[in-house]
Design a protein around this motif. Structure first.
Motif, PDB file in Angstrom:
ATOM      1  N   ALA A  60      -0.890  13.240 -24.034  1.00 44.62           N
ATOM      2  CA  ALA A  60      -1.932  13.803 -23.170  1.00 44.62           C
ATOM      3  C   ALA A  60      -3.075  14.375 -23.993  1.00 44.62           C
ATOM      4  N   ALA A  61      -2.742  15.053 -25.099  1.00 39.05           N
ATOM      5  CA  ALA A  61      -3.794  15.591 -25.962  1.00 39.05           C
ATOM      6  C   ALA A  61      -4.612  14.473 -26.591  1.00 39.05           C
ATOM      7  N   ARG A  90      -5.138  11.480 -25.278  1.00 42.32           N
ATOM      8  CA  ARG A  90      -6.010  10.909 -24.244  1.00 42.32           C
ATOM      9  C   ARG A  90      -7.205  11.808 -23.978  1.00 42.32           C
ATOM     10  N   ARG A  91      -6.983  13.119 -23.948  1.00 42.64           N
ATOM     11  CA  ARG A  91      -8.102  14.034 -23.718  1.00 42.64           C
ATOM     12  C   ARG A  91      -9.120  13.948 -24.858  1.00 42.64           C
ATOM     13  N   ALA A 143     -12.981  12.731 -24.660  1.00 40.29           N
ATOM     14  CA  ALA A 143     -14.035  13.647 -25.084  1.00 40.29           C
ATOM     15  C   ALA A 143     -14.928  13.030 -26.155  1.00 40.29           C
TER      16      ALA A 143
END
Length: 313
Positions: A281-282, A284-285, A289
């Motif tokens: 998840a990190a 993908r974020r 960004a």
């Protein structure tokens, strides 16, 4: 030697006959798994794992006194747990005060319990069982006690579930919205005291956290859904207790090592899975960004390195 030890721990001779003998314990374990799985997420959300251990020490003291004077051990355990829960709930308004009260109650309860066991002249297995649990100690009257208390705790939790969830997540906002936070805290502590009292009868006073905290902690590593957290917590708790009872039949050991091992293994797997999910998840974020620097093959990093080489040239 190692094979002999392994055979002693995991020997399943006459397993079918033994399962029939501990039928009451299996039923009690399933009930306690449901109770522990439902109340565990609230214990973690309200930051009360330390309180569980404190209550279990007073529950142990009450059971030890009952064993010494020859009255119902479950009743003594209930009295000790309820008294401890009330003291913590009424006097421990803040976390610092609560932890101080628990730190005072724990050694007192443990010392009182050990004193009573030292004075007790009966079977040594009864003494040991209060600390580490027993699988053959649940007779029909005791099962009736456990069933009644478990149903009472489950019904109480279902009745106050929504306001209790609100007050557990954000007590200040809940109080401003008119939720009786103080009363709910006392009701919850009483339910927790009852849960600890019945859990001590199976897993013992020293290892009750493996039933009331670890399954919920494992569930919270996988999801934060208000629906799936209690569901997974119940599944993990029932699996730990019932699985521990069935494995304990294979060797002449107390139930607690098996329950705690299964519970810890489930938590460890959930932690690994949850950690990998968090990393993905990190990633993908970060990719959303700044996709130029975070790509699947690391090409962004390589491009930056090439640019540096051209500049230096």
């Amino acid at each position: 030697m190692n094979l002999d030890l392994l055979n002693h721990i995991l020997s399943f001779q006459n397993f079918g006959e033994l399962v029939v003998l501990v039928r009451n314990s299996i039923i009690a374990g399933a009930l306690l798994g449901i109770v522990g799985g439902l109340i565990g997420p609230f214990v973690i959300t309200r930051n009360l794992p330390f309180a569980v251990h404190g209550i279990s020490e007073l529950s142990f003291a009450g059971a030890s006194i009952a064993l010494l004077i020859g009255i119902n051990v479950v009743a003594g355990s209930l009295i000790g747990s309820v008294l401890a829960a009330l003291l913590i709930g009424v006097l421990g308004n803040r976390a610092r005060e609560r932890n101080s009260i628990i730190a005072v109650l724990m050694p007192f309860g443990l010392g009182l319990g050990i004193l009573c066991l030292a004075l007790y002249q009966g079977r040594s297995a009864n003494k040991f069982g209060l600390l580490t649990g027993q699988i053959v100690s649940v007779d029909n009257p005791q099962l009736g006690w456990l069933l009644g208390i478990s149903v009472l705790v489950i019904v109480t939790l279902l009745v106050v579930w929504r306001p209790l969830t609100f007050s557990s997540v954000d007590p200040d906002v809940a109080a401003a919205a008119g939720v009786p936070v103080r009363s709910l805290a006392i009701v919850f502590m009483l339910a927790l005291g009852l849960s600890v009292a019945v859990s001590v009868q199976i897993v013992g006073a020293l290892l009750v956290l493996s039933l009331l905290v670890t399954p919920a902690a494992a569930a919270l590593r996988l999801t934060v859904s208000p629906l799936w957290v209690p569901v997974l917590s119940v599944v993990f708790a029932v699996t730990s207790v019932v699985g521990g009872i069935l494995l304990a039949l294979g060797g002449g050991l107390p139930i607690s090592p098996y329950v705690t091992t299964i519970s810890f293994a489930i938590w460890l797997v959930c932690r690994i899975v949850g950690g990998r999910r968090e990393k993905r998840a990190a990633y993908r974020r970060a990719r959303v960004a700044d996709p130029a620097t975070v790509t699947a093959g690391g090409t962004g990093v390589r491009a930056a390195a090439d640019e540096g080489e051209r500049v230096s040239a």
